[in-house]
Design a protein around this motif. Sequence first.
Motif, PDB file in Angstrom:
ATOM      1  N   THR A   5     -18.348  -0.016   1.659  1.00 48.15           N
ATOM      2  CA  THR A   5     -18.436   1.446   1.535  1.00 48.15           C
ATOM      3  C   THR A   5     -18.164   1.893   0.093  1.00 48.15           C
ATOM      4  O   THR A   5     -17.218   2.641  -0.173  1.00 48.15           O
ATOM      5  CB  THR A   5     -17.484   2.148   2.522  1.00 48.15           C
ATOM      6  N   ASP A   6     -19.029   1.445  -0.809  1.00 47.97           N
ATOM      7  CA  ASP A   6     -18.921   1.882  -2.198  1.00 47.97           C
ATOM      8  C   ASP A   6     -19.516   3.289  -2.335  1.00 47.97           C
ATOM      9  O   ASP A   6     -19.935   3.908  -1.355  1.00 47.97           O
ATOM     10  CB  ASP A   6     -19.576   0.882  -3.150  1.00 47.97           C
ATOM     11  N   ARG A   7     -19.594   3.795  -3.559  1.00 44.70           N
ATOM     12  CA  ARG A   7     -20.020   5.181  -3.751  1.00 44.70           C
ATOM     13  C   ARG A   7     -21.475   5.403  -3.334  1.00 44.70           C
ATOM     14  O   ARG A   7     -21.822   6.488  -2.859  1.00 44.70           O
ATOM     15  CB  ARG A   7     -19.805   5.609  -5.210  1.00 44.70           C
ATOM     16  N   ARG A  48     -21.442   5.711   0.461  1.00 46.74           N
ATOM     17  CA  ARG A  48     -20.833   6.968   0.906  1.00 46.74           C
ATOM     18  C   ARG A  48     -21.779   8.153   0.683  1.00 46.74           C
ATOM     19  O   ARG A  48     -21.848   9.060   1.516  1.00 46.74           O
ATOM     20  CB  ARG A  48     -19.495   7.189   0.194  1.00 46.74           C
ATOM     21  N   TYR A  51     -14.409   7.239   3.880  1.00 44.13           N
ATOM     22  CA  TYR A  51     -13.337   6.424   3.304  1.00 44.13           C
ATOM     23  C   TYR A  51     -13.936   5.419   2.333  1.00 44.13           C
ATOM     24  O   TYR A  51     -14.983   4.828   2.598  1.00 44.13           O
ATOM     25  CB  TYR A  51     -12.564   5.680   4.405  1.00 44.13           C
ATOM     26  N   THR A  52     -13.237   5.213   1.240  1.00 35.92           N
ATOM     27  CA  THR A  52     -13.662   4.188   0.301  1.00 35.92           C
ATOM     28  C   THR A  52     -13.406   2.816   0.899  1.00 35.92           C
ATOM     29  O   THR A  52     -12.672   2.664   1.873  1.00 35.92           O
ATOM     30  CB  THR A  52     -12.897   4.282  -1.027  1.00 35.92           C
ATOM     31  N   GLU A  53     -14.004   1.821   0.301  1.00 39.95           N
ATOM     32  CA  GLU A  53     -13.555   0.463   0.574  1.00 39.95           C
ATOM     33  C   GLU A  53     -12.107   0.360   0.109  1.00 39.95           C
ATOM     34  O   GLU A  53     -11.640   1.171  -0.704  1.00 39.95           O
ATOM     35  CB  GLU A  53     -14.445  -0.536  -0.177  1.00 39.95           C
ATOM     36  N   HIS A  55     -16.797   8.619  -7.860  1.00 38.82           N
ATOM     37  CA  HIS A  55     -17.457   9.117  -6.662  1.00 38.82           C
ATOM     38  C   HIS A  55     -18.180  10.404  -6.993  1.00 38.82           C
ATOM     39  O   HIS A  55     -17.931  11.030  -8.020  1.00 38.82           O
ATOM     40  CB  HIS A  55     -16.461   9.339  -5.520  1.00 38.82           C
ATOM     41  N   GLU A  57     -19.659  13.733  -1.868  1.00 38.88           N
ATOM     42  CA  GLU A  57     -19.021  12.900  -0.861  1.00 38.88           C
ATOM     43  C   GLU A  57     -17.923  13.616  -0.089  1.00 38.88           C
ATOM     44  O   GLU A  57     -17.572  13.212   1.012  1.00 38.88           O
ATOM     45  CB  GLU A  57     -18.420  11.650  -1.512  1.00 38.88           C
ATOM     46  N   LEU A  70      -9.373   7.984  -0.374  1.00 40.78           N
ATOM     47  CA  LEU A  70      -9.204   6.727  -1.102  1.00 40.78           C
ATOM     48  C   LEU A  70      -8.301   5.821  -0.280  1.00 40.78           C
ATOM     49  O   LEU A  70      -7.166   6.182   0.039  1.00 40.78           O
ATOM     50  CB  LEU A  70      -8.573   6.993  -2.471  1.00 40.78           C
ATOM     51  N   TYR A 130      -9.709  12.774  -4.980  1.00 39.81           N
ATOM     52  CA  TYR A 130      -9.777  12.377  -3.576  1.00 39.81           C
ATOM     53  C   TYR A 130      -8.969  13.340  -2.708  1.00 39.81           C
ATOM     54  O   TYR A 130      -7.931  13.859  -3.123  1.00 39.81           O
ATOM     55  CB  TYR A 130      -9.308  10.935  -3.396  1.00 39.81           C
TER      56      TYR A 130
END
Length: 311
Positions: free
Chosen positions: A5-7, A10, A23-25, A43, A47, A52, A74
């Motif tokens: 789940t990178d930018r 997302r 959610y981010t990685e 990001h 998004e 984070l 975030y």
Amino acid sequence: MMDWTDRHCRYFHRLLSPHARLYTEMVTSAALVRGRQLRLLEHSQQEHPVALQLGGSEPRELAEAARLGAQAGYDEINLNVGCPSDRVQSGRFGACLMREPALVADCVKAMRDSVAVPVTVKCRIGVDDQDDYADLQHFTDTMLEAGVEILVVHARKAWLQGLSPKENREIPPLDYERVYRLKREFSQLVVVINGGITTVEQVRDHLQQLDGVMLGRAAYHDPFVLARLEQALYGQALPTREQVLARLRPYVEAELARGTALKHITRHLLGLYQGEPGARGFRRVLSEGAHRAGAAWPLLEQAIPARYAAA
């Protein structure tokens, strides 16, 4: 969801789901604080709301990482104490921390003192020989005392020895009732459930008992489920997959202009036609073409007709 789940992922998922919290990685506090890999915080404004997710076990370092995340914009800082991978355990964070609720509480307190945004925790229902509900109850009590208001619970135990991360997602039995009980007994806590949830119907069922539902790999492998959930829960019109791709085009072209390789974006799109006629052809065109030099938006236009040819 490390490396998933990178930018780019997302941004794509936000096009499918205007309401979901993304959610981010998991990003380690060491990477941000000691490694100064601040690129991991990048990001898009589109998004939001976005959280984070941090991994770590050193309160001061986590506090600094949380501060960096809040400064980056975030909306939430989430501490992961549910990941069972070997490299996470070797760093003394992830699911092994469920054995040390007092340390997790110290981490949470330090993070909360450093940021104004919510600090949340993602956990399992237990690890290894923690078979009693009392263990999860004690962990939750400790989190509440530390100021946690939102707990995301993967409804499986984690076996830290003997099972791979993949096996830990499949072999330990799901125990949704244990999470339901947790919500009944800690009604002041926002409880979000995760694990084995793949359909709109399952999400609706869980929302009868709990405050939220988290989808992980199910939303990655079949991302259009996010659009179906928007329709079911919020009355949003269901877009076509082609409309979603058209909305993605400005982002893809902007990223290509700044030097991003197309393959870093299209790898997240491979499941868009999951379960549809021609899905294999769509995946094939992207998989074979995105890594080539000069690959650009026209490849996606080629992939869409390919699904009909393969139907």
